[in-house]
Design a protein around this motif. Structure first.
Motif, short mmCIF file in Angstrom:
data_model
loop_
_atom_site.label_atom_id
_atom_site.label_comp_id
_atom_site.label_asym_id
_atom_site.label_seq_id
_atom_site.Cartn_x
_atom_site.Cartn_y
_atom_site.Cartn_z
N THR A 75 50.09 27.03 40.55
CA THR A 75 50.75 26.29 41.63
C THR A 75 52.25 26.55 41.62
OG1 THR A 75 50.87 24.28 40.29
CG2 THR A 75 49.00 24.47 41.80
N LYS A 76 52.81 26.70 40.43
CA LYS A 76 54.24 27.02 40.33
C LYS A 76 54.52 28.40 40.95
CE LYS A 76 58.00 27.43 36.99
NZ LYS A 76 58.38 27.36 35.58
N MET A 77 53.66 29.35 40.68
CA MET A 77 53.84 30.70 41.19
C MET A 77 53.70 30.72 42.72
SD MET A 77 52.19 34.18 39.64
CE MET A 77 50.50 33.69 39.78
N HIS A 136 43.15 30.41 44.94
CA HIS A 136 44.32 29.64 45.39
C HIS A 136 45.48 30.60 45.70
CE1 HIS A 136 47.34 26.50 45.67
NE2 HIS A 136 48.06 27.16 44.79
N LEU A 137 45.70 31.56 44.83
CA LEU A 137 46.75 32.55 45.06
C LEU A 137 46.48 33.32 46.36
CD1 LEU A 137 49.23 34.25 44.22
CD2 LEU A 137 47.65 35.66 42.87
N LEU A 138 45.25 33.79 46.51
CA LEU A 138 44.91 34.54 47.73
C LEU A 138 45.10 33.71 48.99
CD1 LEU A 138 41.75 36.44 46.50
CD2 LEU A 138 43.85 37.47 47.36
N SER A 139 44.64 32.48 48.97
CA SER A 139 44.77 31.66 50.19
C SER A 139 46.24 31.35 50.47
CB SER A 139 43.94 30.38 50.09
OG SER A 139 44.44 29.52 49.11
N SER A 140 47.04 31.17 49.43
CA SER A 140 48.47 30.92 49.63
C SER A 140 49.15 32.13 50.24
CB SER A 140 49.15 30.56 48.30
OG SER A 140 48.64 29.36 47.80
N LEU A 141 48.82 33.32 49.76
CA LEU A 141 49.43 34.54 50.29
C LEU A 141 48.97 34.82 51.72
CD1 LEU A 141 49.25 36.87 47.16
CD2 LEU A 141 51.23 35.61 48.02
N ARG A 142 47.73 34.49 52.01
CA ARG A 142 47.20 34.75 53.36
C ARG A 142 47.70 33.74 54.39
NH1 ARG A 142 41.47 36.51 50.94
NH2 ARG A 142 42.00 38.71 50.69
N ARG A 143 48.19 32.61 53.92
CA ARG A 143 48.73 31.61 54.86
C ARG A 143 50.16 31.93 55.29
NH1 ARG A 143 46.54 26.42 51.87
NH2 ARG A 143 47.52 27.60 50.25
N LEU A 144 50.76 32.96 54.77
CA LEU A 144 52.12 33.34 55.16
C LEU A 144 52.04 33.99 56.54
CD1 LEU A 144 53.32 34.79 51.73
CD2 LEU A 144 53.56 32.47 52.59
N ARG A 145 52.37 33.22 57.55
CA ARG A 145 52.20 33.64 58.94
C ARG A 145 52.97 34.92 59.26
NH1 ARG A 145 53.80 28.39 59.39
NH2 ARG A 145 55.77 29.12 60.21
N GLY A 146 52.32 35.77 60.03
CA GLY A 146 52.97 36.98 60.51
C GLY A 146 52.97 38.14 59.54
N LEU A 147 52.33 37.97 58.38
CA LEU A 147 52.29 39.05 57.40
C LEU A 147 50.87 39.58 57.26
CD1 LEU A 147 54.56 37.53 54.60
CD2 LEU A 147 55.19 39.15 56.38
N SER A 148 50.77 40.84 56.87
CA SER A 148 49.45 41.46 56.75
C SER A 148 48.66 40.95 55.55
CB SER A 148 49.59 42.98 56.68
OG SER A 148 50.26 43.34 55.50
N GLY A 149 49.32 40.38 54.58
CA GLY A 149 48.63 39.83 53.42
C GLY A 149 48.44 40.82 52.31
N PRO A 150 47.83 40.37 51.22
CA PRO A 150 47.72 41.19 50.02
C PRO A 150 46.55 42.17 50.01
CG PRO A 150 46.83 39.03 49.59
CD PRO A 150 47.38 39.00 51.00
N GLY A 151 45.73 42.17 51.04
CA GLY A 151 44.56 43.04 51.03
C GLY A 151 43.44 42.42 50.21
N ASP A 152 42.50 43.26 49.74
CA ASP A 152 41.36 42.71 49.02
C ASP A 152 41.28 43.14 47.56
OD1 ASP A 152 40.69 45.33 49.44
OD2 ASP A 152 38.75 44.94 50.35
#
Length: 191
Positions: A75-77, A136-152
């Motif tokens: 959660t800190k990260m 949790h990490l994946l969902s947090s990164l994917r919620r960053l609007r307007g970005l392509s995200g971390p992939g799979d």
């Protein structure tokens, strides 16, 4: 260039192209350095959280406290990354924001599997805790609007390391007796 050239005296027109090209190159270099600094900040955060934070986790602990919730280091990260995004999102156009976050996503895709390489929970509870953290990490990164995200890449790592049952060389998968009987019946019907 096109706007300024008609209004300048002829003796300055040749220098205009050279100067503008130099300024564009400096701007590009400046942007890259800034993106590298943001990536360095996130890399330090990943190293700190996955280093000190993960060693404190007892993955296989039987207590129900925190089951289904990400561990504190995670959660800190994710808070750190989300905070950076929230600040940058207000000031950068989407293409520049994506340029800043591409190396950050690459860091997560490479450093998180390394951090989890020596995490070997032996119980379903421990494996569940790992899955909760990485998801949790994946969902947090994917919620960053307007970005392509971390992939799979992280999903693939999670599935390969923590979802598949591991068999010893001498172990054979055991078939359910009912399924074995069904298979024999099906085979007999074909004869």
């Amino acid at each position: 260039k096109k706007i300024l050239q008609p209004s300048l005296p002829d003796k300055f027109k040749s220098h205009l192209g050279v100067e503008i090209d130099r300024l564009v190159a400096e701007l590009i270099t400046h942007r890259k350095r800034i993106a590298e600094k943001f990536a360095e900040m996130i890399e330090s955060l990943i190293d700190h959280c996955c280093g000190a934070g993960m060693t404190a986790v007892n993955w296989d602990a039987r207590n129900a406290d925190g089951l289904g919730k990400p561990q504190e280091y995670m959660t800190k990260m994710t808070r750190g990354v989300t905070s950076m995004y929230n600040v940058l999102h207000k000031h950068l156009p989407s293409d520049e924001l994506q340029e800043v976050f591409n190396p950050i996503f690459e860091l997560f895709n490479s450093k998180v599997p390394i951090a989890f390489a020596n995490v070997n929970p032996s119980t379903p509870t421990g494996k569940s805790r790992v899955r909760v953290d990485i998801n949790h990490l994946l969902s947090s990164l994917r919620r960053l609007r307007g970005l392509s995200g971390p992939g799979d890449a992280l999903e693939t790592f999670l599935a390969n390391k923590f979802d598949k049952p591991k068999l010893d060389k001498n172990d054979k998968p055991k078939l359910d007796e009912a399924k074995l009987d069904e298979a024999k019946l099906d085979e007999a019907k074909l004869d």
